[in-house]
Design a protein around this motif. Structure first.
Motif, mmCIF file in Angstrom:
data_model
loop_
_atom_site.group_PDB
_atom_site.id
_atom_site.type_symbol
_atom_site.label_atom_id
_atom_site.label_comp_id
_atom_site.label_asym_id
_atom_site.label_seq_id
_atom_site.Cartn_x
_atom_site.Cartn_y
_atom_site.Cartn_z
ATOM 1 N N VAL A 65 -20.253 2.696 -17.097
ATOM 2 C CA VAL A 65 -20.988 3.859 -16.592
ATOM 3 C C VAL A 65 -20.650 5.091 -17.433
ATOM 4 C CG1 VAL A 65 -21.173 5.467 -14.640
ATOM 5 C CG2 VAL A 65 -21.295 3.001 -14.243
ATOM 6 N N LYS A 66 -19.379 5.260 -17.767
ATOM 7 C CA LYS A 66 -18.991 6.386 -18.631
ATOM 8 C C LYS A 66 -19.691 6.305 -19.991
ATOM 9 C CE LYS A 66 -14.650 8.378 -17.435
ATOM 10 N NZ LYS A 66 -13.335 8.714 -17.916
ATOM 11 N N MET A 67 -19.744 5.111 -20.557
ATOM 12 C CA MET A 67 -20.378 4.920 -21.855
ATOM 13 C C MET A 67 -21.873 5.246 -21.785
ATOM 14 S SD MET A 67 -20.497 1.545 -24.271
ATOM 15 C CE MET A 67 -21.815 0.772 -23.351
ATOM 16 N N VAL A 68 -22.541 4.781 -20.731
ATOM 17 C CA VAL A 68 -23.974 5.052 -20.566
ATOM 18 C C VAL A 68 -24.216 6.558 -20.455
ATOM 19 C CG1 VAL A 68 -25.912 4.816 -18.951
ATOM 20 C CG2 VAL A 68 -24.573 2.810 -19.598
ATOM 21 N N LYS A 69 -23.380 7.251 -19.685
ATOM 22 C CA LYS A 69 -23.534 8.700 -19.548
ATOM 23 C C LYS A 69 -23.357 9.401 -20.889
ATOM 24 C CE LYS A 69 -22.285 9.180 -14.691
ATOM 25 N NZ LYS A 69 -21.317 9.733 -13.725
ATOM 26 N N LEU A 70 -22.379 8.961 -21.670
ATOM 27 C CA LEU A 70 -22.174 9.558 -22.997
ATOM 28 C C LEU A 70 -23.370 9.307 -23.906
ATOM 29 C CD1 LEU A 70 -18.417 8.721 -23.674
ATOM 30 C CD2 LEU A 70 -19.415 10.988 -23.372
ATOM 31 N N GLU A 71 -23.904 8.087 -23.857
ATOM 32 C CA GLU A 71 -25.084 7.766 -24.677
ATOM 33 C C GLU A 71 -26.282 8.594 -24.251
ATOM 34 O OE1 GLU A 71 -25.430 3.533 -24.205
ATOM 35 O OE2 GLU A 71 -24.002 3.133 -25.818
ATOM 36 N N GLN A 72 -26.486 8.750 -22.943
ATOM 37 C CA GLN A 72 -27.604 9.552 -22.456
ATOM 38 C C GLN A 72 -27.436 11.003 -22.881
ATOM 39 O OE1 GLN A 72 -27.333 8.593 -18.283
ATOM 40 N NE2 GLN A 72 -28.955 7.055 -18.430
ATOM 41 N N ASN A 73 -26.216 11.516 -22.822
ATOM 42 C CA ASN A 73 -25.952 12.884 -23.243
ATOM 43 C C ASN A 73 -26.236 13.052 -24.732
ATOM 44 O OD1 ASN A 73 -25.086 15.574 -22.826
ATOM 45 N ND2 ASN A 73 -23.077 15.051 -23.635
ATOM 46 N N ARG A 74 -25.823 12.071 -25.514
ATOM 47 C CA ARG A 74 -26.054 12.127 -26.963
ATOM 48 C C ARG A 74 -27.556 12.090 -27.255
ATOM 49 N NH1 ARG A 74 -22.856 7.983 -28.540
ATOM 50 N NH2 ARG A 74 -21.078 9.309 -28.186
ATOM 51 N N GLU A 75 -28.302 11.246 -26.521
ATOM 52 C CA GLU A 75 -29.747 11.177 -26.715
ATOM 53 C C GLU A 75 -30.394 12.508 -26.349
ATOM 54 O OE1 GLU A 75 -31.094 7.823 -24.426
ATOM 55 O OE2 GLU A 75 -30.008 6.406 -25.683
ATOM 56 N N PHE A 76 -29.920 13.144 -25.279
ATOM 57 C CA PHE A 76 -30.446 14.445 -24.870
ATOM 58 C C PHE A 76 -30.174 15.489 -25.950
ATOM 59 C CE2 PHE A 76 -29.898 18.564 -22.729
ATOM 60 C CZ PHE A 76 -31.168 18.713 -22.190
ATOM 61 N N GLU A 77 -28.948 15.465 -26.501
ATOM 62 C CA GLU A 77 -28.606 16.417 -27.560
ATOM 63 C C GLU A 77 -29.499 16.205 -28.779
ATOM 64 O OE1 GLU A 77 -24.435 15.845 -28.207
ATOM 65 O OE2 GLU A 77 -23.885 16.897 -26.358
ATOM 66 N N ASN A 78 -29.772 14.938 -29.107
ATOM 67 C CA ASN A 78 -30.670 14.650 -30.235
ATOM 68 C C ASN A 78 -32.073 15.171 -29.958
ATOM 69 O OD1 ASN A 78 -28.613 13.396 -31.635
ATOM 70 N ND2 ASN A 78 -29.203 11.339 -31.013
ATOM 71 N N LEU A 79 -32.539 15.032 -28.726
ATOM 72 C CA LEU A 79 -33.856 15.528 -28.351
ATOM 73 C C LEU A 79 -33.907 17.049 -28.478
ATOM 74 C CD1 LEU A 79 -36.684 15.003 -27.218
ATOM 75 C CD2 LEU A 79 -35.690 15.119 -24.922
ATOM 76 N N VAL A 80 -32.858 17.721 -28.030
ATOM 77 C CA VAL A 80 -32.794 19.186 -28.146
ATOM 78 C C VAL A 80 -32.820 19.594 -29.615
ATOM 79 C CG1 VAL A 80 -31.318 21.214 -27.765
ATOM 80 C CG2 VAL A 80 -31.659 19.553 -25.917
ATOM 81 N N ASP A 81 -32.069 18.887 -30.454
ATOM 82 C CA ASP A 81 -32.074 19.186 -31.890
ATOM 83 C C ASP A 81 -33.469 19.007 -32.479
ATOM 84 O OD1 ASP A 81 -29.370 19.749 -31.800
ATOM 85 O OD2 ASP A 81 -28.748 17.790 -32.589
ATOM 86 N N ASP A 82 -34.149 17.930 -32.094
ATOM 87 C CA ASP A 82 -35.517 17.687 -32.580
ATOM 88 C C ASP A 82 -36.457 18.799 -32.131
ATOM 89 O OD1 ASP A 82 -34.642 15.348 -33.758
ATOM 90 O OD2 ASP A 82 -35.466 14.024 -32.207
ATOM 91 N N LEU A 83 -36.314 19.249 -30.887
ATOM 92 C CA LEU A 83 -37.162 20.325 -30.380
ATOM 93 C C LEU A 83 -36.898 21.625 -31.125
ATOM 94 C CD1 LEU A 83 -37.103 19.606 -26.548
ATOM 95 C CD2 LEU A 83 -39.054 19.375 -28.103
ATOM 96 N N LYS A 84 -35.650 21.886 -31.478
ATOM 97 C CA LYS A 84 -35.326 23.093 -32.245
ATOM 98 C C LYS A 84 -35.999 23.055 -33.615
ATOM 99 C CE LYS A 84 -30.905 24.176 -30.062
ATOM 100 N NZ LYS A 84 -29.441 24.196 -30.227
#
Length: 98
Positions: A65-84
């Protein structure tokens, strides 16, 4: 030149496992083993009437569960970077069309 591998023994839930690892991985491996042991002990104390397999299973679930949360957070950060990047490109486009 590739690092020489070394043999170590780790113990998890009273079982010993011989491993062959790169020396650069040893510290991380030992920290991970320590965290696993702590979590197994936590679940063993929480579920005293169960066997160690249940403690191991719950520990695996905890770390997964911790790993999944970290992966989801990383994917969100990548999405934010793409939007920027898209926002900057849009600003540049709008500035060039004025």
């Amino acid at each position: 030149m590739e690092e020489e591998k070394q043999r170590i023994k780790i113990t998890i839930a009273e079982r010993q496992y011989p491993l062959t690892i790169h020396p650069s991985e040893e510290e991380s491996m030992r920290i991970a083993v320590s965290k696993i042991r702590e979590m197994v002990e936590f679940y063993k104390s929480k579920f005293k009437d169960r066997d160690v397999q249940d403690a191991l299973s719950m520990s695996v679930l905890h770390f997964a569960v911790k790993m999944v949360k970290l992966e989801q957070n990383r994917e969100f950060e990548n999405l934010v970077d793409d939007l920027k990047v898209l926002d900057k490109q849009l600003d540049e486009y709008l500035a060039s069309t004025r």
